[in-house]
Design a protein around this motif. Sequence first.
Motif, PDB file in Angstrom:
ATOM      1  N   ARG A  59       0.858  -1.176   0.029  1.00 15.08           N
ATOM      2  CA  ARG A  59       0.036  -0.066   0.090  1.00 15.08           C
ATOM      3  C   ARG A  59       0.949   1.136   0.164  1.00 15.08           C
ATOM      4  O   ARG A  59       0.405   2.390  -0.482  1.00 15.08           O
ATOM      5  CB  ARG A  59      -0.820  -0.070   1.244  1.00 15.08           C
ATOM      6  CG  ARG A  59      -2.230  -0.896   1.155  1.00 15.08           C
ATOM      7  CD  ARG A  59      -2.879  -1.009   2.287  1.00 15.08           C
ATOM      8  NE  ARG A  59      -2.885   0.079   3.263  1.00 15.08           N
ATOM      9  CZ  ARG A  59      -3.582   0.300   4.494  1.00 15.08           C
ATOM     10  NH1 ARG A  59      -3.279  -0.933   5.257  1.00 15.08           N
ATOM     11  NH2 ARG A  59      -3.569   1.374   4.990  1.00 15.08           N
ATOM     12  N   LYS A  63       2.621   5.910  -2.253  1.00 11.83           N
ATOM     13  CA  LYS A  63       2.974   7.348  -1.400  1.00 11.83           C
ATOM     14  C   LYS A  63       4.503   7.115  -1.550  1.00 11.83           C
ATOM     15  O   LYS A  63       5.029   8.757  -1.727  1.00 11.83           O
ATOM     16  CB  LYS A  63       2.547   7.403  -0.009  1.00 11.83           C
ATOM     17  CG  LYS A  63       2.827   8.567   0.567  1.00 11.83           C
ATOM     18  CD  LYS A  63       2.319   8.638   2.181  1.00 11.83           C
ATOM     19  CE  LYS A  63       1.014   8.864   2.066  1.00 11.83           C
ATOM     20  NZ  LYS A  63       0.339   9.160   3.566  1.00 11.83           N
ATOM     21  N   ALA A  75      -0.465   0.597  10.343  1.00  8.52           N
ATOM     22  CA  ALA A  75      -1.412   1.088   9.362  1.00  8.52           C
ATOM     23  C   ALA A  75      -1.863   2.501   9.681  1.00  8.52           C
ATOM     24  O   ALA A  75      -2.027   3.411   8.846  1.00  8.52           O
ATOM     25  CB  ALA A  75      -2.699   0.268   9.862  1.00  8.52           C
ATOM     26  N   THR A  76      -2.080   2.820  11.014  1.00  6.33           N
ATOM     27  CA  THR A  76      -2.369   4.090  11.346  1.00  6.33           C
ATOM     28  C   THR A  76      -1.255   5.025  11.109  1.00  6.33           C
ATOM     29  O   THR A  76      -1.517   6.203  10.511  1.00  6.33           O
ATOM     30  CB  THR A  76      -2.782   4.211  13.066  1.00  6.33           C
ATOM     31  OG1 THR A  76      -3.725   3.548  13.257  1.00  6.33           O
ATOM     32  CG2 THR A  76      -3.059   5.743  13.213  1.00  6.33           C
ATOM     33  N   GLU A  79      -1.272   5.674   7.172  1.00 11.81           N
ATOM     34  CA  GLU A  79      -2.514   6.680   6.807  1.00 11.81           C
ATOM     35  C   GLU A  79      -2.203   8.218   7.241  1.00 11.81           C
ATOM     36  O   GLU A  79      -2.606   8.988   6.531  1.00 11.81           O
ATOM     37  CB  GLU A  79      -3.789   6.287   7.696  1.00 11.81           C
ATOM     38  CG  GLU A  79      -4.844   7.219   7.415  1.00 11.81           C
ATOM     39  CD  GLU A  79      -6.041   6.931   8.326  1.00 11.81           C
ATOM     40  OE1 GLU A  79      -7.237   7.623   8.494  1.00 11.81           O
ATOM     41  OE2 GLU A  79      -6.020   5.795   8.981  1.00 11.81           O
ATOM     42  N   GLN A  80      -1.328   8.471   8.474  1.00 10.98           N
ATOM     43  CA  GLN A  80      -1.241   9.819   8.686  1.00 10.98           C
ATOM     44  C   GLN A  80       0.088  10.410   8.198  1.00 10.98           C
ATOM     45  O   GLN A  80       0.466  11.505   8.353  1.00 10.98           O
ATOM     46  CB  GLN A  80      -1.255  10.001  10.033  1.00 10.98           C
ATOM     47  CG  GLN A  80      -2.829   9.420  10.664  1.00 10.98           C
ATOM     48  CD  GLN A  80      -2.706   9.485  12.291  1.00 10.98           C
ATOM     49  OE1 GLN A  80      -1.630   9.783  12.828  1.00 10.98           O
ATOM     50  NE2 GLN A  80      -3.966   9.481  12.854  1.00 10.98           N
ATOM     51  N   ARG A 172      -7.164  12.810  16.324  1.00 11.77           N
ATOM     52  CA  ARG A 172      -8.161  11.916  16.617  1.00 11.77           C
ATOM     53  C   ARG A 172      -8.963  11.843  17.738  1.00 11.77           C
ATOM     54  O   ARG A 172      -8.201  12.129  18.817  1.00 11.77           O
ATOM     55  CB  ARG A 172      -7.690  10.600  16.186  1.00 11.77           C
ATOM     56  CG  ARG A 172      -7.653  10.201  14.846  1.00 11.77           C
ATOM     57  CD  ARG A 172      -7.230   8.506  14.503  1.00 11.77           C
ATOM     58  NE  ARG A 172      -7.107   8.357  13.101  1.00 11.77           N
ATOM     59  CZ  ARG A 172      -8.025   8.047  12.397  1.00 11.77           C
ATOM     60  NH1 ARG A 172      -9.242   8.177  12.805  1.00 11.77           N
ATOM     61  NH2 ARG A 172      -7.634   7.897  10.987  1.00 11.77           N
ATOM     62  N   ARG A 177     -11.361  11.037  13.337  1.00 10.86           N
ATOM     63  CA  ARG A 177     -10.594  12.050  12.975  1.00 10.86           C
ATOM     64  C   ARG A 177     -11.305  13.302  13.213  1.00 10.86           C
ATOM     65  O   ARG A 177     -12.465  13.530  12.970  1.00 10.86           O
ATOM     66  CB  ARG A 177     -10.132  12.088  11.424  1.00 10.86           C
ATOM     67  CG  ARG A 177      -9.535  13.440  11.028  1.00 10.86           C
ATOM     68  CD  ARG A 177      -8.803  13.018   9.718  1.00 10.86           C
ATOM     69  NE  ARG A 177      -7.745  12.094   9.659  1.00 10.86           N
ATOM     70  CZ  ARG A 177      -7.132  11.760   8.571  1.00 10.86           C
ATOM     71  NH1 ARG A 177      -7.215  12.675   7.515  1.00 10.86           N
ATOM     72  NH2 ARG A 177      -6.095  10.927   8.612  1.00 10.86           N
TER      73      ARG A 177
END
Length: 395
Positions: A59, A63, A75-76, A79-80, A172, A177
């Motif tokens: 994934r 990016k 994972a978090t 994402e951030q 969060r 969020r």
Amino acid sequence: MSTSQPAPHPLTVGEGPMALERALAQPDPDSLTAASALRRLVAPELAALALEQASLRRRARSKFGDRAADMLFTATGLEQATRPEVSAWRADTFAEGCSRVLDLGCGLGFDALAMGRAGLGVDAVELDPLTASCAQHNLASVKGRVLVGDAASAVPAVMDGGVLVFVDPARRSSTGRSWRLEDLSPGWDFVLSLRQRCDRLVVKLGPGISRSLLPDDLGRHWVSHEGTLVEVCLATDVGEGPAVDRVVVLRGGRRYELVGRGLGRLPVEDVGEYLHEPDPAVIRSQLYAEACSGTNAWLVDHDVAYLSSDGPLDTPLVTSFRVLESIPWSVRTLRAWCREHRIGTLEIKKRGLDVDPAELRRQLKLKGSASATVVLTPTPRGTRALVCERVPRSP
């Protein structure tokens, strides 16, 4: 809470490297087949961690590109994580004149990594132990030091000169969020208190935080990347003079910056030959006049972020359309126009209207081989449906 050194990441010691290698070789690391195969080799917990890491690296390629193959993620954290182009811009802009960066809430360490590559010594702090161990791995190339703990515990009462403090507060709440300053961690009052404790303060915030809530004694930088507004960055301005607002547009490997000069609001007039959609960073900063300085552009409505002009605008800060036709807006009139012109494919853009493009397409009953672009917007003559063609973007 005191700080401590992070433990080595489980995938970097013992059977971890072997487990990760086997997980990366799986065609589908999220499958039951992959889980069963790996559990025959290592403990279930290590197998699950390795397979998740294999999935996260896949994934992360969108990016981070090929660099993702050497990184560790959560994972978090993924994402951030700041996009590499944005981290590089931040380091290039704010590292000059500093010798060290103290990254409070470093996450996976990518902003700290960019600062390290710009020549700064790196000290980073992360509250979550597993994320901190990922950051320690990711910062190895710049010899960054990572501590596990909360931000307040890691900030000395007095800092030596040349320290840049970078803060990316968690955004969060218990419901997901949040764009509220009171939900930030570390707290907003603590973040602002750092202005008096370091040579340079840089704060990354989500772009959804209201402009009116941002302090005006820090420079405010609205940053977009490839057409997406990704953050507002607050910073002690480099150099002398008052803090100013800026737009930073990163696209196609190039950077475009716009400085607010207090030009005020543009006039409102009817739609001319061209319609222009500003970059989302321009919209959020409201620097419309600066974005089209030296032109005769105007707004088509006080509350709608569409500009217009009678000639093309030579700026990369807007997407431009040539207006081919302007018709009164209603489903009925637009349906009749589409039927007359045999429109089967319709791009619908809109601002200031409660219109669902997907539902509108259903109502229009499109049928034909032609395509078109229509922009729905309030104007001084009422709401109009503007039939447009895109103008090639300036390089």
